[in-house]
Scaffold this active site. Sequence first.
Site, PDB file in Angstrom:
ATOM      1  N   LYS A   1       0.686  -1.095   0.114  1.00 58.11           N
ATOM      2  CA  LYS A   1      -0.034  -0.012   0.013  1.00 58.11           C
ATOM      3  C   LYS A   1       0.794   1.326   0.017  1.00 58.11           C
ATOM      4  O   LYS A   1       0.451   2.225   0.520  1.00 58.11           O
ATOM      5  CB  LYS A   1      -0.924   0.165   1.230  1.00 58.11           C
ATOM      6  CG  LYS A   1      -1.700  -1.136   1.058  1.00 58.11           C
ATOM      7  CD  LYS A   1      -2.915  -0.888  -0.049  1.00 58.11           C
ATOM      8  CE  LYS A   1      -3.451  -2.352  -0.592  1.00 58.11           C
ATOM      9  NZ  LYS A   1      -3.819  -2.024  -1.866  1.00 58.11           N
TER      10      LYS A   1
ATOM     11  N   HIS B   1       6.968  -7.412  -2.634  1.00 53.25           N
ATOM     12  CA  HIS B   1       6.690  -6.771  -0.935  1.00 53.25           C
ATOM     13  C   HIS B   1       7.762  -7.362  -0.143  1.00 53.25           C
ATOM     14  O   HIS B   1       7.414  -7.261   1.103  1.00 53.25           O
ATOM     15  CB  HIS B   1       5.394  -6.890  -0.513  1.00 53.25           C
ATOM     16  CG  HIS B   1       4.327  -6.081  -1.299  1.00 53.25           C
ATOM     17  ND1 HIS B   1       4.389  -4.816  -1.578  1.00 53.25           N
ATOM     18  CD2 HIS B   1       2.898  -6.523  -1.425  1.00 53.25           C
ATOM     19  CE1 HIS B   1       3.010  -4.403  -1.969  1.00 53.25           C
ATOM     20  NE2 HIS B   1       2.222  -5.346  -2.251  1.00 53.25           N
TER      21      HIS B   1
ATOM     22  N   SER C   1      -4.794   2.668   4.179  1.00 59.21           N
ATOM     23  CA  SER C   1      -5.135   2.112   2.857  1.00 59.21           C
ATOM     24  C   SER C   1      -5.286   0.689   2.982  1.00 59.21           C
ATOM     25  O   SER C   1      -6.279   0.303   2.050  1.00 59.21           O
ATOM     26  CB  SER C   1      -3.914   2.343   2.041  1.00 59.21           C
ATOM     27  OG  SER C   1      -4.059   1.914   0.735  1.00 59.21           O
TER      28      SER C   1
END
Length: 284
Positions: free
Chosen positions: A43, A98, A128
């Site tokens: 995010k 990620h 988010s």
Amino acid sequence: MLDYTCFEGILFPANLVPKETLQNVCNKFVVKEDDLIILTYPKSGTNWLIEIVCLIQTKGDPKWIQSVPIWDRSPWIETGKGYDQLIKMEGPRLMTSHLPMHLFSKSLFSSKAKVIYLIRNPRDALVSRYFFIRKLNIVKKPDSLGTYIEWFLKGNVAYGSWFEHIRGWLSMRECDNFLVLYYEDMKKDTMGTIKKICDFLGKKLEPNELNSVLKYSSFQFMKENNMSNYSLMEKELILTGFTLMRKGTIEDWKNHFTVAQAEAFDKVFQKKMAGFPPGMFPWE
Ligand code: PPS
């Protein structure tokens, strides 16, 4: 369905990130010199950055971003599907991850492959993700934002602690092949960031090509581009109201945190990020 995989003490969404793939990324995957790797904590604006990089590669021509899903243009190395795509892909490869630094392929650290690491205010990344996972059948949903803040501060969320992620990857910030960007700077000066990425990649774009990159990577264009807005996600994974393109703003956390939550967050932030030079993080 809402299970986590735990790998090396870090949680991952089990149906997207299999343990076997994590083992392969860590121990088998070979980074090539002409790879370009986009790294982020969830995010942080990952898909925005992918869109910009794709448009730089096509000199602003939107055909590619409008015809190929974003996860096929830049596969996620830790997903089963993305890993299989990448090991077969001809170079130069573009890929996304990620993963925290210590779980990434060790071959990166002796390679000249270029890496772009994008960071966002963790409070905004948290908000988010909180709204994102509420509309997603992938991981356990918290009963409130307060609960999610607790999980986040302890690192009990998918991909682990924001603080460890940032500390880990920022240890590479002096390397020539490592570019650090901030979501907040991208928002304030998107064209400046696009030019910075062009310089880093050694790409020379004409002014009209740069304007086209800016136009097609804008929040509105991405929101309407079905190849980039995640509307092509498997239907059984998403609930009504799901969207990747939620607000695209900075400091939305101020609309959601209570004063006590903000203070508790600050305390942990100061402690965990002690030692970084003043001005390191644009939102502090
Ligand atoms: S993910 O699921 O972790 O890969 O999500 P990621 O892409 O990292 O982050 C999603 C947030 O990025 C915002 N976004 C943008 N902001 C500004 N401009 C553009 N073009 C853009 N594209 C995506 C998106 O809206 C999510 O942030 P929030 O705060 O939820 O709106």
